[in-house]
Scaffold this active site. Structure first.
Site, PDB file in Angstrom:
ATOM      1  CD  GLU A   1     -12.674 -22.244 -17.887  1.00 40.26           C
ATOM      2  OE1 GLU A   1     -12.400 -23.414 -18.253  1.00 40.26           O
ATOM      3  OE2 GLU A   1     -11.813 -21.358 -17.749  1.00 40.26           O
TER       4      GLU A   1
ATOM      5  CG  HIS B   1      -8.301 -15.269 -26.019  1.00 35.39           C
ATOM      6  ND1 HIS B   1      -7.862 -16.427 -26.619  1.00 35.39           N
ATOM      7  CD2 HIS B   1      -8.051 -15.422 -24.696  1.00 35.39           C
ATOM      8  CE1 HIS B   1      -7.359 -17.231 -25.695  1.00 35.39           C
ATOM      9  NE2 HIS B   1      -7.470 -16.653 -24.521  1.00 35.39           N
TER      10      HIS B   1
END
Lengths: 326, 335
Positions: free
Chosen positions: A60, A129
């Site tokens: 990322e 998450h």
């Protein structure tokens, strides 16, 4: 008017902008061969080829920076994060590079880039998450932050984000991808920074954004049965925030509930309440009430997860409280 | 077999080139000396990292680029900005925080930018700019051009995640990037040996299937040779290179720390200063008969005047008006 999913509305927005401008490309994990982790980019690789639909390694920080570098020299990247939770690894590039480049270069290098992906909790994905990041991102001058709640808004705002010459963080709702709504065939673009009055009422305002727009609408429906008329203000853009839309509504209803998916402390709602106290102080008939996630990491267990999340009963209870009905 | 004898024209052209290299390096040296003086006087604020001792790296590298290539670097960026052709006036005015600075005084020492020379900035987060370089390489490839990007970094960068993520993508996608590690032996006060599991750090490129090489950063010709090959590789093969250029900084990490005495000894510093890159070039030119004492004195005098002019210009330039505080946060345009 055609009814399509939020997912397809997003896909249509990116596809149309890629057809319109060959500087626009999509990059991220699983966007090409896999057809998108959430299938937003289904068919893109076949239509645009691998130079414009780019699968990345799981990296990322790296690919966010690749996007910023490409934007500095004239391309217009759309960088997909599989979830904004993973984007934390990339925050240096979003905050220290994208957001500040124009300023620290004295106006020489703009960064026209969109960082996008699902944000907030889904179901039983537990602590790492299930987080809503808009208050973190909206804290940063130089970024624009958008969180659409409907397919119509998702499409029009994503097109605006891709055309904007500033870095834009675009927060989609993981639980919204399958929701449906009317989206016209003809092209439209929704201006960034404009809230939308999703429901008109004069008893109480609910100010919200993103996934919670649906909850606010359900609350308005249910309260209408008791004769309570709710003004639902969908911020749509968190930064820049449409302060006038907030104050116009609250000055009309004299009562406000601020509803968001994220945590309470330093949340988006805290900023909304600040605007209300500054601009609507003399018109308030009750203290503003906030609805938000419990001040804990997200638990896995169903019952605890439900208790942690903002929802319809909590929203209705908040409205009843500001209306002194209980 | 004897080397082919150079023609008179070639010899003259070499001599002219050497004079340019010497001028570039000496300009950086004199500029940084005055920068230190300005810092001591309070005319330059914040963090300020000088380039003295490393001039052969910037000059050698940037002398191999075309104007349409790109350059990106760290916060130790004054020397590279000069070597890239940015004006001493615009750099000094930036250091003084004035509106005629290359970033209008909003960036300062660590953030030199210049769109005219494709100088994509000095960047202040160690490692953070390396992925940007890969992105520029990606954009070059996307457009089908034959430019390259040179990305300077200190050796401490090789321990950051950003470095590895960027090099992996550059290797994977064959991006036209030249990654230059200026190994000056210390990341602030921590020596390479105390920070990196391997000491020949160009070997880090092996992990990314990248052409890699080490060279002497005090010898401007060694730098030019290594960079020239890397640039050629980027242009013709669209393939990246990792160069470890071994150099040494003669000053502290920044203006805030002692030059020696804590993490390195005075004896070590003095040993390295025997290989001052400017002295090495000068001596070589004198031996070749291409530089006389008079020429050197003239060059030095002219450079000092240029730096004084930059100082005077910066001193006379105003600070931005207060309303400029809110300018350049956002650009008010769309495509």
């Amino acid at each position: 008017m055609p009814i399509i999913t939020y997912r397809d509305a997003l896909g249509a927005a990116i596809r149309e902008e890629m057809q319109r401008d060959d500087r626009v490309f999509l990059m991220g994990e699983e966007v090409a061969a896999y057809q998108g982790a959430y299938k937003v980019s289904k068919g893109f690789l076949q239509e645009f080829g691998e130079m414009r639909v780019v699968d990345t390694p799981i990296t990322e920080l790296g690919f966010a920076g690749v996007g910023v570098g490409a934007a500095m020299v004239g391309l217009r990247p759309v960088i997909e994060f599989m979830t904004w939770n993973f984007a934390l690894l990339a925050l240096d590039q979003v905050v220290n590079a994208a957001a500040k480049m124009l300023y620290m270069s004295g106006g020489q290098f703009k960064v026209p880039i969109v960082f996008r992906g699902p944000n907030g909790a889904a179901l039983q994905l537990s602590a790492q998450h299930s987080q809503a990041w808009e208050s973190w991102l909206a804290h940063i001058p130089g970024l624009k932050v958008i969180a659409p709640g409907t397919p119509y808004d998702a499409k029009g705002l994503l097109k605006a984000a891709i055309r904007d010459d500033n870095p834009v963080c675009f927060l989609e709702g993981e639980m919204l991808y399958n929701t449906k709504g009317e989206v016209p065939d003809e092209e439209y673009v929704i201006p960034i920074g404009k809230a939308d009055l999703k429901r008109e009422g004069d008893h109480c305002s609910i100010i919200t954004h993103g996934k919670m727009v649906l909850v606010a609408m359900q609350a308005a429906d249910q309260l209408a049965k008791e004769g309570i008329r709710i003004d639902v203000v969908d911020l749509r853009t968190i930064r820049p925030m449409d302060v006038e839309a907030i104050t116009t509504s609250v000055n009309k209803t004299n009562r406000a509930v601020v509803l968001e998916e994220g945590w309470e402390v330093c949340g988006v709602g805290a900023q909304v309440v600040d605007y209300i106290q500054r601009e609507c102080f003399d018109n308030l008939d009750a203290p503003v009430v906030r609805v938000h996630q419990a001040d804990t990491p997200m638990p896995y267990t169903k019952s605890l997860e439900k208790a942690a999340k903002p929802d319809l009963p909590k929203t209705i209870a908040a409205v009843r409280k500001v209306m002194y009905l209980d | 077999m004897a080397a082919k004898k150079k023609s008179e024209a070639e010899t003259n052209s070499d001599a002219a080139r050497d004079m340019e290299l010497l001028h570039s390096m000496l300009l950086q040296r004199r500029f940084e000396e005055r920068c230190a003086e300005a810092y001591a006087l309070g005319k330059v604020g914040g963090f300020c990292h000088l380039y003295i001792g490393q001039e052969a790296v910037s000059t050698g590298t940037l002398s191999m680029l075309r104007p349409d290539d790109y350059v990106i670097t760290t916060y130790r960026d004054h020397g590279q900005a000069l070597a890239r052709g940015m004006t001493p006036r615009s750099i000094m005015a930036e250091l003084f925080g004035r509106q005629d600075g290359c970033a209008r005084g909003k960036g300062g020492s660590m953030h030199m930018f210049d769109a005219n020379t494709n100088f994509l900035g000095g960047h202040g987060i160690v490692g953070g700019h390396v992925p940007l370089a890969a992105g520029v390489g990606f954009a070059i490839k996307y457009r089908g051009g034959d430019q390259c990007i040179v990305c300077f970094m200190g050796e401490s960068v090789v321990n950051t995640g950003a470095f590895h993520e960027a090099l992996n993508m550059a290797g994977l996608w064959k991006l036209p990037c030249v990654f230059i590690i200026e190994n000056n032996r210390y990341g602030m006060g921590t020596s390479l040996e105390r920070a990196s599991a391997i000491h020949d750090i160009y070997e880090r490129g092996a992990a990314y299937n990248m052409t890699r090489q080490q060279c002497d950063g005090q010898d401007v010709f060694a730098v030019r040779k290594a960079v020239g090959e890397a640039v050629e590789r980027a242009r013709k093969e669209q393939s990246p290179t990792l160069l470890e250029i071994r150099t040494y900084r003669f000053m502290g990490h920044s203006m805030s720390d002692a030059v020696s005495g804590t993490y390195r000894t005075k004896a070590e510093l003095e040993e390295y200063m025997k290989r001052d890159p400017i002295t090495l070039l000068r001596t070589r030119m004198e031996a070749n008969g291409t530089l006389s004492a008079d020429q050197l004195t003239q060059m030095d005098t002219a450079i000092k005047a240029v730096v004084q002019d930059a100082w005077d210009f910066a001193d006379a330039s105003p600070e931005l008006p207060l309303e400029a505080l809110y300018e350049d946060v956002y650009v008010d345009t769309t495509t």
